[in-house]
Scaffold this motif. Structure first.
Motif, PDB file in Angstrom:
ATOM      1  N   LEU A   9       0.716  -1.269  -0.313  1.00 56.39           N
ATOM      2  CA  LEU A   9      -0.238   0.223  -0.133  1.00 56.39           C
ATOM      3  C   LEU A   9       1.396   1.118   0.059  1.00 56.39           C
ATOM      4  O   LEU A   9       1.884   0.946   0.294  1.00 56.39           O
ATOM      5  CB  LEU A   9      -1.012   0.789   1.124  1.00 56.39           C
ATOM      6  CG  LEU A   9      -2.092  -1.104   1.113  1.00 56.39           C
ATOM      7  CD1 LEU A   9      -3.294  -1.001   2.200  1.00 56.39           C
ATOM      8  CD2 LEU A   9      -2.945  -0.773  -0.359  1.00 56.39           C
ATOM      9  N   VAL A  10       0.369   2.631  -0.653  1.00 56.83           N
ATOM     10  CA  VAL A  10       1.068   3.732  -0.923  1.00 56.83           C
ATOM     11  C   VAL A  10       0.183   4.179  -0.242  1.00 56.83           C
ATOM     12  O   VAL A  10      -0.822   4.611  -0.520  1.00 56.83           O
ATOM     13  CB  VAL A  10       1.474   4.077  -2.158  1.00 56.83           C
ATOM     14  CG1 VAL A  10       2.423   5.000  -2.263  1.00 56.83           C
ATOM     15  CG2 VAL A  10       2.644   3.108  -2.532  1.00 56.83           C
ATOM     16  N   GLY A  11       0.628   6.112   0.428  1.00 52.88           N
ATOM     17  CA  GLY A  11       0.121   6.043   1.073  1.00 52.88           C
ATOM     18  C   GLY A  11       0.941   7.954   1.826  1.00 52.88           C
ATOM     19  O   GLY A  11       2.373   7.049   1.789  1.00 52.88           O
ATOM     20  N   GLU A 198       6.010   6.174  -5.945  1.00 52.36           N
ATOM     21  CA  GLU A 198       5.558   5.719  -4.653  1.00 52.36           C
ATOM     22  C   GLU A 198       3.958   5.683  -5.648  1.00 52.36           C
ATOM     23  O   GLU A 198       3.192   4.317  -5.172  1.00 52.36           O
ATOM     24  CB  GLU A 198       5.545   6.138  -4.041  1.00 52.36           C
ATOM     25  CG  GLU A 198       6.935   6.677  -2.519  1.00 52.36           C
ATOM     26  CD  GLU A 198       7.942   7.193  -3.496  1.00 52.36           C
ATOM     27  OE1 GLU A 198       8.769   7.386  -2.214  1.00 52.36           O
ATOM     28  OE2 GLU A 198       7.632   7.928  -4.344  1.00 52.36           O
ATOM     29  N   GLU A 199       3.376   6.492  -6.225  1.00 54.14           N
ATOM     30  CA  GLU A 199       2.603   5.924  -6.816  1.00 54.14           C
ATOM     31  C   GLU A 199       2.536   5.198  -7.865  1.00 54.14           C
ATOM     32  O   GLU A 199       1.448   4.803  -8.344  1.00 54.14           O
ATOM     33  CB  GLU A 199       1.843   7.532  -6.955  1.00 54.14           C
ATOM     34  CG  GLU A 199      -0.103   7.638  -7.696  1.00 54.14           C
ATOM     35  CD  GLU A 199      -0.843   9.221  -8.123  1.00 54.14           C
ATOM     36  OE1 GLU A 199      -0.962   8.622  -8.867  1.00 54.14           O
ATOM     37  OE2 GLU A 199       0.069  10.253  -7.600  1.00 54.14           O
ATOM     38  N   LYS A 244       1.394   2.644   4.920  1.00 56.86           N
ATOM     39  CA  LYS A 244       1.602   4.648   4.343  1.00 56.86           C
ATOM     40  C   LYS A 244       2.862   4.619   5.107  1.00 56.86           C
ATOM     41  O   LYS A 244       2.749   5.687   4.801  1.00 56.86           O
ATOM     42  CB  LYS A 244       0.159   4.277   4.428  1.00 56.86           C
ATOM     43  CG  LYS A 244      -1.106   3.765   3.877  1.00 56.86           C
ATOM     44  CD  LYS A 244      -2.716   4.766   4.217  1.00 56.86           C
ATOM     45  CE  LYS A 244      -3.404   3.828   3.274  1.00 56.86           C
ATOM     46  NZ  LYS A 244      -5.043   3.878   4.091  1.00 56.86           N
ATOM     47  N   LYS A 248       5.762   6.977   3.953  1.00 55.14           N
ATOM     48  CA  LYS A 248       6.406   8.389   4.624  1.00 55.14           C
ATOM     49  C   LYS A 248       7.267   8.538   5.010  1.00 55.14           C
ATOM     50  O   LYS A 248       8.159   9.682   4.626  1.00 55.14           O
ATOM     51  CB  LYS A 248       4.911   9.255   4.914  1.00 55.14           C
ATOM     52  CG  LYS A 248       4.849  10.524   5.546  1.00 55.14           C
ATOM     53  CD  LYS A 248       4.899  11.626   4.458  1.00 55.14           C
ATOM     54  CE  LYS A 248       5.121  12.947   4.880  1.00 55.14           C
ATOM     55  NZ  LYS A 248       5.116  13.682   3.488  1.00 55.14           N
TER      56      LYS A 248
END
Length: 322
Positions: A9-11, A198-199, A244, A248
Motif C-alpha cells: 500500500l502507498v500513502g 511511489e504512486e 503508509k 512516508k
C-alpha cells in the motif's frame, strides 16, 4: 490495494512522538514460558507465543513481514521445525495480526517498532535475542540490531525486502516479466505518466490479480494456494496503515546504515524472489563483514514455505556455529 502481504500500500501520513515504554511484566526469565499471552508494550497489547522454552537457548524471535502482516502461516510451516531445536518466540507487531492497534493511525514509525521490540526483550527477561525476520521483518530485525547491537546475538534475515526506490523498481520489473500482454501494456502506461514512483508502484500492484501475485511470490503454485487458504482460515487482515506510515517516513537507506555491523548474520533468499529480497540480500552481503548467504534454488519470496526443511536445517547449523 487488493493484496497485503509484502509492501503493498502507498500513502502519506505524518509520524508523531514516541510514547513512553510500558510493560506489564518485569524483566525475569520466569516469564519465558510456553504458551500464548499478551504483553502490554507502550500501552498496546501485543500478541506473543512462546514454544519450547525448556531448551533454555537464546530466544529466537520471529518478526513477520508486511508491513502489518502476521505470523499465522509461519507458525504452521517452518515454525514447528525450528521449535524442535530452539526456543521460539512468535511476536506480532503493533496493529498487526492479533496485536492491538494504536488509536492514532500515525503511530507506526520504525522508531516505535524498534522500541516495542526492546520492551519485549526486557519483558522476556532475555539479555540477548536471536532475531529471525522475513520480508519487512528482516528489515525491522536489522534496524533493531543497529539501534541495540549489544542486545542481538545473531541475525537471520530471510528475503529482506526494504521498500526502497530501487526495490520498487525490482518489483515492477518482476510483475512486468510475469504479466500477460494486458498487464505489460498497463505497466507501460503507468511508467509513462508524470506521477511519483511511489504512486506508480501502487498502481502496478493494483493491476495484479491473485494468480499473478501468487506467481510473483511463489515458484510452487500448490504452496501458493495453501498460503491463501491459511490467510483465509486465520481471519487476520492487514489494514495497510503501517505500510503508509513506512513509505512516508522512512528516509534511511538500509544497506548504507548497516555497513560494517559485526553481528553474525545469515542472509537467506529465494533465487526467484522478485519482491526485492534477493536484490537486498546480495547488497547486504557486500557490507556486513560477518555474514553468510544462502540461496534457495526452488523458492521465490518465501523459502520458509517452499523449502522449509532446508530453511530449518540451515538455521540450526547457523545457531550451532557450524
Amino acid at each position: 490495494m487488493k493484496y497485503l502481504y509484502s509492501f503493498l500500500l502507498v500513502g502519506l501520513l505524518i509520524s508523531c512522538a514516541r510514547p513512553q515504554a510500558i510493560s506489564t511484566f518485569p524483566a525475569t526469565k520466569a516469564h519465558l514460558q510456553d504458551g500464548e499471552q499478551f504483553y502490554t508494550i507502550n500501552g498496546l497489547k501485543h500478541w506473543v507465543k512462546v514454544k519450547n522454552s525448556q531448551q533454555q537457548t537464546t530466544p529466537v524471535v520471529i518478526l513477520h513481514g508486511g508491513p502489518g502482516g502476521n505470523n499465522y502461516n509461519f507458525e504452521r510451516t517452518a515454525g514447528p521445525l525450528l521449535e524442535s531445536f530452539a526456543t521460539v518466540v512468535y511476536y506480532e507487531q503493533r496493529g498487526s495480526g492479533r496485536s492491538e492497534a494504536p488509536k492514532n493511525p500515525e503511530d507506526y514509525t520504525l522508531p516505535m517498532l524498534i522500541n516495542d521490540l526492546e520492551v519485549l526483550r526486557d519483558s522476556l527477561g532475555a539479555q540477548k535475542l536471536v532475531l529471525l525476520g522475513y520480508s519487512f521483518g528482516a528489515e525491522l530485525a536489522l534496524r533493531y540490531a543497529l539501534a541495540h547491537p549489544d542486545r542481538v546475538e545473531k541475525l537471520i534475515l530471510s528475503d529482506p525486502a526494504e521498500l526502497s526506490r530501487s526495490n520498487m523498481l525490482v518489483q515492477i520489473q518482476g510483475f512486468y516479466s510475469l504479466g500477460d500482454s494486458v498487464v505489460k501494456t498497463g505497466i507501460d502506461k503507468i511508467l509513462k505518466d508524470t506521477t511519483e514512483l511511489e504512486e506508480k508502484y501502487g498502481c502496478v500492484w493494483g493491476l495484479s490479480n491473485s494468480a499473478l501475485v501468487d506467481r510473483f511470490l511463489f515458484v510452487n503454485q500448490e504452496i501458493a494456494a495453501r498460503n491463501r487458504e491459511m490467510w483465509k482460515e486465520s481471519k487476520l487482515v492487514n489494514t495497510g496503515l503501517m505500510a503508509k506510515v513506512y513509505i512516508k517516513n522512512n528516509k534511511m537507506d538500509l544497506v548504507e546504515k548497516a555497513t560494517g555491523l559485526p553481528i553474525p548474520t545469515m542472509l537467506i533468499s529465494g533465487v526467484y524472489d522478485r519482491n526485492g529480497g534477493l536484490h537486498t540480500a546480495l547488497e547486504l552481503k557486500k557490507v556486513l563483514p560477518n555474514s553468510t548467504i544462502k540461496l534457495y534454488e526452488n523458492s521465490a519470496h518465501f523459502p520458509d514455505m517452499e523449502e522449509p526443511e532446508r530453511f530449518a536445517a540451515d538455521i540450526k547449523a547457523f545457531l550451532s556455529g557450524k
